[in-house]
Motif scaffolding. Structure first.
Motif, PDB file in Angstrom:
ATOM      1  N   ASN A 114       0.480  -0.808   0.155  1.00 15.14           N
ATOM      2  CA  ASN A 114      -0.029  -0.281   0.020  1.00 15.14           C
ATOM      3  C   ASN A 114       1.070   1.783   0.178  1.00 15.14           C
ATOM      4  O   ASN A 114       1.631   1.526   0.791  1.00 15.14           O
ATOM      5  N   LEU A 115       0.579   2.027  -1.285  1.00  9.08           N
ATOM      6  CA  LEU A 115       1.897   2.875  -1.615  1.00  9.08           C
ATOM      7  C   LEU A 115       1.520   4.316   0.296  1.00  9.08           C
ATOM      8  O   LEU A 115       2.104   4.913  -0.029  1.00  9.08           O
ATOM      9  N   ALA A 116       0.494   4.191   0.462  1.00 12.36           N
ATOM     10  CA  ALA A 116      -0.546   4.912   1.193  1.00 12.36           C
ATOM     11  C   ALA A 116       0.871   5.145   3.317  1.00 12.36           C
ATOM     12  O   ALA A 116       1.538   5.855   3.815  1.00 12.36           O
ATOM     13  N   ASN A 117       0.534   3.855   3.429  1.00 12.05           N
ATOM     14  CA  ASN A 117       1.321   3.329   4.438  1.00 12.05           C
ATOM     15  C   ASN A 117       2.687   2.282   4.695  1.00 12.05           C
ATOM     16  O   ASN A 117       3.216   2.114   5.242  1.00 12.05           O
ATOM     17  N   ASN A 118       2.359   1.671   3.214  1.00 12.77           N
ATOM     18  CA  ASN A 118       3.861   0.676   2.890  1.00 12.77           C
ATOM     19  C   ASN A 118       3.703  -0.634   3.881  1.00 12.77           C
ATOM     20  O   ASN A 118       4.305  -1.338   4.175  1.00 12.77           O
ATOM     21  N   LEU A 119       2.866  -0.946   4.059  1.00 14.75           N
ATOM     22  CA  LEU A 119       1.934  -2.042   4.220  1.00 14.75           C
ATOM     23  C   LEU A 119       1.631  -3.047   3.146  1.00 14.75           C
ATOM     24  O   LEU A 119       1.442  -3.163   2.216  1.00 14.75           O
ATOM     25  N   PRO A 120       1.822  -4.675   3.750  1.00 14.98           N
ATOM     26  CA  PRO A 120       1.779  -5.829   2.640  1.00 14.98           C
ATOM     27  C   PRO A 120       0.439  -5.483   2.390  1.00 14.98           C
ATOM     28  O   PRO A 120      -0.377  -5.461   3.001  1.00 14.98           O
ATOM     29  N   LEU A 121       0.131  -5.666   1.084  1.00 14.00           N
ATOM     30  CA  LEU A 121      -1.439  -6.501   0.317  1.00 14.00           C
ATOM     31  C   LEU A 121      -1.245  -7.445   0.165  1.00 14.00           C
ATOM     32  O   LEU A 121      -2.324  -8.524  -0.147  1.00 14.00           O
ATOM     33  N   LEU A 122       0.108  -8.217  -0.388  1.00 10.73           N
ATOM     34  CA  LEU A 122      -0.789  -9.231  -1.354  1.00 10.73           C
ATOM     35  C   LEU A 122       1.409  -9.804  -1.044  1.00 10.73           C
ATOM     36  O   LEU A 122       2.364  -9.285  -1.449  1.00 10.73           O
TER      37      LEU A 122
END
Length: 228
Positions: A56-64
């Motif tokens: 996620n570009l907004a928070n740098n958390l993984p999505l996949l």
């Protein structure tokens, strides 16, 4: 709005390593208005190769997290909510979901267990609501899904849809469409919005959070709107 250019939607970061930029629906998008970035390797044919990681570009958390073999999804995949909580986990074999997949709500509570069978629609094995109450046990009970302002709901018997299923808007509970099943076999449907009936095939889907499958199609979105 003008379509984006392909070279605006990726960056080469190594000999065969690329970062792609996508919208929330996994349409290729320039970095300036993207919401997802994918770190991947590609082969000479442009197919994903080996491990891929989406963030996620907004928070740098993984999505996949997952892997590809010869351009097809292979092995364990994990999908995450935008908050970083695990949303789904299961396996692919030659590009198809196989076996039992687990799903979770953003709160971390378990949501459901689906069983995938050789490309057929999945069986609903277990299902819990957000409060933790089990509504489907061993393939029998009431199932629902809320997504994009809509709620799909119906009963399952032996893991497959049975009886009347309905799609409603959550805001005002207005009916969007309904379909009838007999022991998993689709009989007919009615689209209220389009004022039409159909008998060819179901328009409803039990699968959740599968927009990432769009990524490998390399569909181009539009250019970023000008900054005011």
């Amino acid at each position: 709005m003008q379509k984006a250019k392909f070279d605006e939607c990726y960056r080469v970061v190594g000999k065969d390593s690329v970062v792609f930029f996508y919208s929330a629906d996994y349409v290729l998008t320039p970095l300036g208005c993207a919401t997802i970035r994918r770190h991947a390797r590609i082969d000479s044919a442009g197919r994903f190769l080996g491990f891929v990681h989406d963030y996620n570009l907004a928070n740098n958390l993984p999505l996949l997290k997952g892997a590809f073999r010869e351009g097809l999804m292979e092995g364990q995949f994990e999908v995450y909510h935008t908050t970083g909580e695990l949303a789904a986990r299961g396996h692919y074999r030659q590009g198809r979901q196989v076996g039992d997949w687990g799903y979770w709500y953003p709160s971390g509570r378990r949501r459901q267990i689906l069983s995938f069978r050789n490309g057929l629609d999945p069986l609903v094995q277990q299902f819990w609501d957000e409060a933790g109450q089990q509504l489907v046990k061993d393939g029998n009970g009431a199932w629902y899904c809320q997504e994009d302002g809509l709620q799909l709901q119906g009963n399952v018997v032996g893991g497959i849809p049975d009886g009347r299923w309905q799609l409603r808007r959550i805001a005002d509970e207005s009916l969007v469409a309904r379909e009838t099943f007999v022991k998993g076999n689709f009989r007919n449907g009615v689209s209220i919005d389009r004022m039409e009936s159909y008998r060819d095939q179901s328009r409803f889907s039990i699968g959740d959070w599968e927009s990432y499958r769009q990524a490998e199609k390399y569909v181009l979105g539009t250019s970023c709107p000008p900054v005011k």
